[in-house]
Design an enzyme around this catalytic site. Structure first.
Site, PDB file in Angstrom:
ATOM      1  N   LYS A  13      24.993  -7.360-103.194  1.00  0.00           N
ATOM      2  CA  LYS A  13      24.547  -7.732-104.540  1.00  0.00           C
ATOM      3  C   LYS A  13      23.044  -7.496-104.718  1.00  0.00           C
ATOM      4  O   LYS A  13      22.620  -6.880-105.690  1.00  0.00           O
ATOM      5  CB  LYS A  13      24.851  -9.223-104.810  1.00  0.00           C
ATOM      6  CG  LYS A  13      26.322  -9.593-104.657  1.00  0.00           C
ATOM      7  CD  LYS A  13      26.556 -11.079-104.894  1.00  0.00           C
ATOM      8  CE  LYS A  13      25.877 -12.020-103.913  1.00  0.00           C
ATOM      9  NZ  LYS A  13      26.402 -11.970-102.527  1.00  0.00           N
ATOM     10  N   ARG A  88      28.471 -19.407-109.191  1.00  0.00           N
ATOM     11  CA  ARG A  88      29.200 -19.513-107.930  1.00  0.00           C
ATOM     12  C   ARG A  88      30.293 -20.565-107.988  1.00  0.00           C
ATOM     13  O   ARG A  88      31.007 -20.755-106.996  1.00  0.00           O
ATOM     14  CB  ARG A  88      28.233 -19.909-106.823  1.00  0.00           C
ATOM     15  CG  ARG A  88      27.761 -18.749-105.944  1.00  0.00           C
ATOM     16  CD  ARG A  88      26.680 -19.326-105.053  1.00  0.00           C
ATOM     17  NE  ARG A  88      26.518 -18.675-103.803  1.00  0.00           N
ATOM     18  CZ  ARG A  88      25.584 -17.761-103.540  1.00  0.00           C
ATOM     19  NH1 ARG A  88      24.804 -17.321-104.483  1.00  0.00           N
ATOM     20  NH2 ARG A  88      25.453 -17.284-102.334  1.00  0.00           N
ATOM     21  N   ARG A 127      20.474  -8.241 -91.361  1.00  0.00           N
ATOM     22  CA  ARG A 127      19.652  -8.126 -92.579  1.00  0.00           C
ATOM     23  C   ARG A 127      18.219  -8.591 -92.364  1.00  0.00           C
ATOM     24  O   ARG A 127      17.970  -9.600 -91.739  1.00  0.00           O
ATOM     25  CB  ARG A 127      20.290  -8.985 -93.676  1.00  0.00           C
ATOM     26  CG  ARG A 127      19.399  -9.189 -94.895  1.00  0.00           C
ATOM     27  CD  ARG A 127      20.172  -9.614 -96.101  1.00  0.00           C
ATOM     28  NE  ARG A 127      20.736 -10.950 -96.027  1.00  0.00           N
ATOM     29  CZ  ARG A 127      21.475 -11.492 -97.004  1.00  0.00           C
ATOM     30  NH1 ARG A 127      21.757 -10.793 -98.092  1.00  0.00           N
ATOM     31  NH2 ARG A 127      21.944 -12.709 -96.869  1.00  0.00           N
ATOM     32  N   ARG A 161      16.141 -14.361 -92.899  1.00  0.00           N
ATOM     33  CA  ARG A 161      16.438 -15.673 -93.489  1.00  0.00           C
ATOM     34  C   ARG A 161      16.995 -16.620 -92.427  1.00  0.00           C
ATOM     35  O   ARG A 161      17.815 -16.214 -91.606  1.00  0.00           O
ATOM     36  CB  ARG A 161      17.470 -15.499 -94.606  1.00  0.00           C
ATOM     37  CG  ARG A 161      16.858 -14.958 -95.884  1.00  0.00           C
ATOM     38  CD  ARG A 161      17.866 -14.532 -96.906  1.00  0.00           C
ATOM     39  NE  ARG A 161      19.004 -15.424 -97.067  1.00  0.00           N
ATOM     40  CZ  ARG A 161      19.994 -15.211 -97.929  1.00  0.00           C
ATOM     41  NH1 ARG A 161      19.970 -14.125 -98.701  1.00  0.00           N
ATOM     42  NH2 ARG A 161      20.989 -16.039 -98.017  1.00  0.00           N
TER      43      ARG A 161
END
Ligand code: ADP
Ligand code: ADP
Ligand code: ZN
Length: 218
Positions: A13, A88, A127, A161
């Site tokens: 996304k 969500r 990531r 993260r």
């Protein structure tokens, strides 16, 4: 044009939203990015959200719908918006309808990125992003062209993260299945859902999304 990018964590996304920002001058509203900024700044919202996000659970509907409404208020009416990571839950989907109606906006497309669950863990654990400009990377699928140097801004600092670990990702995937996937029928009933194969190369996914946006509704 106002669109929702829907898909589990790691579906792509953020990657696709930033391409739409670059290619079409749309604005990306990522509740995840806004919440992370609030955590960093230790605002009241950030203080409430921090532990919930670290656990991979969902922040309250009131908080996220509040920040989305505020973010929209800062935008010119003609600016197209990409909702990334919002809504969500069913409650958020209903809030979004009201938030958009209040501002004379409506939803044009809901694009679902379909990805195998096994691939998601690999995507999430690999990531990282540029600490300076936020450009997204991946240890295997998208490494900087020059080692340790951001393709976009040339910076050398990157970050990961705290919630991008396998255990938390499993919780986030379960939250997606239980609370987020069930909102699709709301939009299906309106005929505005399109599905894209999120397992394809990033460039192919970008093309498929462009075809939807340029091809009219649904
Ligand atoms: P991803 O890109 O991996 O899907 P996000 O950056 O969108 O993750 O979200 C990170 C975390 O922020 C979520 O796990 C959740 O705790 C919180 N969050 C983000 N958006 C929402 C939302 N719309 N509702 C509730 N919690 C949210
Ligand atoms: P989301 O915002 O849905 O959580 P991201 O856009 O951050 O997902 O993508 C998750 C990770 O997977 C990132 O490291 C990104 O570089 C990588 N990625 C995104 N799209 C693809 C793709 N089509 N193929 C392979 N890797 C991808
Ligand atoms: Zn950068």
């Amino acid at each position: 044009m106002n669109i929702i990018l829907l898909g589990p964590p790691g579906a792509g996304k953020g990657t696709q939203a930033s391409r739409l920002v670059e290619d079409r001058g749309m604005v990306q509203l990522s509740t995840g990015d806004m919440l992370r900024a609030a955590v960093k700044a230790q605002t009241p919202v950030g203080l409430k959200a921090k532990a919930v996000m670290e656990a991979g659970e969902l922040v309250s509907d009131e908080i996220v719908s509040g920040i989305i409404g505020e973010a929209l208020d800062g935008l010119p009416a003609e600016t197209g918006v990409i909702f990334d990571g919002y809504p969500r839950t069913e409650a958020q989907a209903h809030s979004l309808d009201a938030i958009l109606a209040d501002r004379g906006r409506s939803l044009d497309h809901v694009i679902e990125l379909e990805v195998d669950e096994d691939a998601l863990v690999e995507r999430i654990t690999g990531r990282f992003t540029c600490a300076s400009c936020g450009e997204g990377y991946h240890d295997t699928f998208k490494t900087p062209k020059i080692a340790d140097t951001c393709d976009r801004c040339g910076a050398h600092e990157f970050k990961r993260r705290p919630d991008d670990n396998e255990e938390t990702v499993r919780t986030r995937m379960a939250e997606y299945r239980a609370k987020t996937a069930p909102i699709l029928p709301i939009y299906e009933a309106r005929g505005i859902v399109s599905r894209v194969d999120g397992m394809a190369d990033m460039g192919e996914v970008t093309k498929a999304i462009a075809a939807i946006l340029d091809g009219g509704k649904g």
